[in-house]
Design an enzyme around this catalytic site. Structure first.
Site, short mmCIF file in Angstrom:
data_model
loop_
_atom_site.label_atom_id
_atom_site.label_comp_id
_atom_site.label_asym_id
_atom_site.label_seq_id
_atom_site.Cartn_x
_atom_site.Cartn_y
_atom_site.Cartn_z
N SER A 1 0.82 -1.21 0.00
CA SER A 1 0.00 0.00 0.00
C SER A 1 0.85 1.26 0.00
CB SER A 1 -0.99 0.02 1.16
OG SER A 1 -0.47 -0.54 2.29
N HIS B 1 -4.01 -3.86 -5.43
CA HIS B 1 -4.14 -3.33 -4.08
C HIS B 1 -5.56 -3.52 -3.55
CE1 HIS B 1 -4.15 0.26 -1.14
NE2 HIS B 1 -3.50 -0.74 -0.59
N GLU C 1 -7.56 -1.51 -6.38
CA GLU C 1 -6.78 -0.66 -7.28
C GLU C 1 -5.79 -1.52 -8.06
OE1 GLU C 1 -6.62 3.64 -4.96
OE2 GLU C 1 -5.36 2.04 -4.21
N ASN D 1 -5.88 5.77 -0.57
CA ASN D 1 -5.16 6.19 0.63
C ASN D 1 -4.69 7.63 0.54
OD1 ASN D 1 -5.64 3.76 1.80
ND2 ASN D 1 -3.63 2.89 1.36
#
Ligand code: NAI
Length: 641
Positions: free
Chosen positions: A416, A437, A449, A487
């Site tokens: 991540s 992800h 993702e 994120n």
């Protein structure tokens, strides 16, 4: 005799009419204006020479009926047009319900929205026992109401409690469950479906009535049931954000399930519902979801075997989801003991999904093989690394993976915060590495993702995307950049919330401000849920040298990591935070919290981390739960401007 474009009537020697819907030029049946108008002519034709019974079925392999034609919603210019559309379906299905001959809907595959309302207007329903058979009234998810008779007939057929539950959540009912709750009269295999339909439609048996208590609940006790339902809805959605569920309850309770009876100045009226920004935005979200679903269609990659390295929180759950979708998984970690908890979690997930069907649970679990030596790697079609977030460890691992993997296998990292370019630097062919992800908790989070760097092989990315679709997740292509999209927008939002804590605001007040804005969970509760150590690490990789929030640092130093250690900003018991009452939020608090998220989304679009503003909205909604009724952060920014 007929000349229909979308429908076909075939009469057999028993005097039955087999009425088949096969919408021209479409892979799935939807009930657009033309299809409904033609159905009216079908009924005229049958009226002229009434059959002994009529069976309505689909000519598509894809399913029965997917619902109304949602494209048509987007073209409704004013409330009068919305009313006319509702009236069309309401009148037509009332007419179907009133025909003298017995009618039956033969439901194989999806039967959604208007499709289920059509079925409910038939005297009988048979559901075919196949995994694809799903019955639902999902209108509420688009911010609208089941106005073609669903609110009238579903409570009559299954009782108001089950009906409201279906209409207020939009959830799917499978064939067996449909039979059990009385939604279907029979549940049979495809092999015998035509015979079963013939027997049931000619049986002369009276349609199933409601048991006495249920009929009271659908009559004199309506208001008691309605109040209970309103309370439950209030826990999940506020009326100012989501008017539709409240309207459904009211239309059932006070207007005989007929949306056309509601006066236009009522908040439950069609005028209010179709005029609301929520409805437009939820329809927009529906199309955004479709756009994500279309990624990966350009590949025929059909992975059978997935090898996962790292059986921790993420790797273990990714394995569980892969096996659930029929793939074989070899799951590698440093020892069998480290793999065992992941298998246990998978067993718990399957027990819930298969509602205690032990055979199914066993079959699915059998597809996960504990593989401490990594023997499965060499046969795998997809290899996913989910070990500790440590660059050197990942590089060492991928050097070995590259040598042992099949030449055409996808090799992917779930990192991540590390750069794809850095991890791939040690490979002979760095272009092979993609990021896949996932989000925590993997079984629940719809978005994944798919990360590429400038040098990533496009074919590898296409295959990775197709793999994500095979898991029935929504793939979002993103560029390798700190935090990718999700994120990168969550980080600044959580940081701002924690700065508010340092300024002395109570967590309850901060969370309440975000909930009032429409977020599904407050940022402080979210930080506790994600884990404060993870939040800190993510913050560092995103914000660099910026001083971390003081309270966050203090909690971590004291060994308090949030939900998982039962103490964080909140103290936790049985997976729930202890919350006191929220104080009056200072003016502008919600705007202050949301602003960094909006700014970060805008930046990701400008910098090309994500393809365009619509994809950014899709990613932030499906990756963070960002208030869907706003249509996404970019849409919100634009509307507000
Ligand atoms: P974790 O600490 O729960 O699990 C990591 C596992 O990898 C451990 O079981 C460990 O024994 C194993 N492992 C370490 N080195 C290994 C090696 N050389 N060979 C085989 N197994 C090895 O970690 P978690 O949270 O599952 O994270 C894994 C990856 O996923 C990280 O890259 C993280 O950044 C990423 N990630 C984590 C999310 C989260 O919310 N926890 C969300 C999305 C991505």
């Amino acid at each position: 005799m007929q000349g229909f474009k979308h429908w076909q009537i075939k009469r057999d020697s028993d005097g039955l009419a087999w009425v088949t819907l096969d919408v021209a030029g479409a892979s799935a049946n939807t009930l657009g204006r033309e299809v409904l108008e033609e159905f009216s002519t079908v009924l005229d034709t049958l009226d002229r020479e009434p059959p002994k019974g009529a069976v309505i079925r689909s000519g598509k392999s894809a399913g029965f009926i997917a619902g109304a034609n949602i494209e048509e919603f987007t073209k409704l210019a004013n409330p009068a047009e919305a009313r006319a559309m509702v009236r069309r379906g309401w009148d037509l299905f009332s007419r179907l319900a009133a025909v003298k001959y017995p009618t039956l809907a033969l439901i194989r595959g999806h039967c959604m929205g208007g499709g289920l309302e059509l079925s409910l207007a038939c005297r009988y329903r048979i559901a075919i026992d196949e995994p694809g058979t799903k019955l639902a009234l999902p209108e509420v998810m688009l911010g609208i109401v089941p106005g073609w008779g669903g609110m009238l007939r579903l409570p009559q057929v299954v009782g108001p409690a089950a009906a409201l539950d279906m209409m207020l959540t939009g959830k799917n009912i499978d064939a067996k469950r449909a039979k059990k709750m009385g939604l279907a009269d029979e549940c049979v295999s495809a092999r015998v479906m035509d015979n079963a339909a013939r027997m049931v439609v000619l049986s002369g048996r009276s349609p199933r009535g409601l048991p006495f208590v249920q009929s009271l609940m659908n009559g004199p006790l309506k208001s008691v049931v309605a109040n209970g339902a309103r309370k439950q809805v209030a826990q999940r959605a506020r009326r100012e954000h989501y008017p539709a569920p409240y309207a459904i309850i009211e239309i059932w309770e006070k207007y005989g399930g007929n949306a056309l009876n509601v006066p236009s100045d009522s908040p439950a009226s069609l005028d209010a519902i179709f005029g609301s920004a929520t409805t437009k935005n939820l329809v927009r979200v529906f199309f955004l979801q479709d756009r994500l679903k279309a990624f990966g269609k350009d590949s025929d990659f059909a992975p059978k075997h997935v090898h996962i390295i790292g059986a921790g929180v993420m790797g273990g759950d990714i394995a569980a989801v892969c096996a659930l979708r029929g793939m074989t998984v070899s799951l590698q970690d440093q020892s069998v003991e480290k793999i065992a908890p992941a298998v246990k979690r998978a067993a718990e997930l399957y027990a819930k999904r298969f509602r205690g069907d032990r055979k199914q649970v066993r079959f699915t679990l059998d597809r996960i093989v504990a593989d401490p030596q990594g023997a499965g790697l060499a046969q795998a079609d997809v290899i996913i690394e989910a070990i500790f977030e440590n660059l050197a460890a990942k590089q060492a691992l991928f050097k070995d993976v590259e040598v042992r993997a099949k030449a055409d296998a996808v090799i992917a990292t779930n990192t991540s915060s590390l750069k794809l370019e850095d991890i791939g630097a040690v490979l002979q062919n760095p272009g092979r590495l993609v990021g896949i992800h996932f989000f925590n908790p993997v079984p629940k989070m719809p978005l994944v993702e798919v990360v590429t760097a400038n040098n990533t092989d496009q074919n590898a990315a296409r295959k990775a995307t197709a793999f994500v679709r095979k898991l029935d997740k929504l793939p979002l292509p993103v560029k390798s950049a700190p935090g990718f999209l999700v994120n990168a927008v969550l980080g600044p939002y959580l940081l701002e919330a924690m700065r508010c804590i340092d300024e002395g605001l109570p967590p309850e007040t901060i969370d309440e401000a975000a909930l009032a804005f429409g977020m599904p969970m407050g940022p402080i509760e979210l930080a506790d849920t994600v884990g404060l150590d993870i939040a800190m690490a993510a913050g560092k990789s995103l914000a660099g040298d910026v001083e971390p929030p003081r309270k966050l640092t203090a909690l971590i130093q004291a060994g308090h990591f949030g939900k998982k250690s039962t103490q964080g900003f909140y103290s936790w018991e049985n997976g729930r935070p202890h919350k006191g009452p929220a104080a009056q939020a200072p003016a502008g608090l919600a705007d202050r919290l949301i602003k960094p998220l909006l700014d970060a989304t805008q930046r990701c679009v400008t910098e090309g981390v994500v393809g365009d503003a619509d994809l950014a909205d899709a990613g932030v909604i499906f990756g963070t739960g960002f208030a869907p009724f706003t249509g996404g952060p970019m849409n919100y920014l634009q509307r507000r401007a």
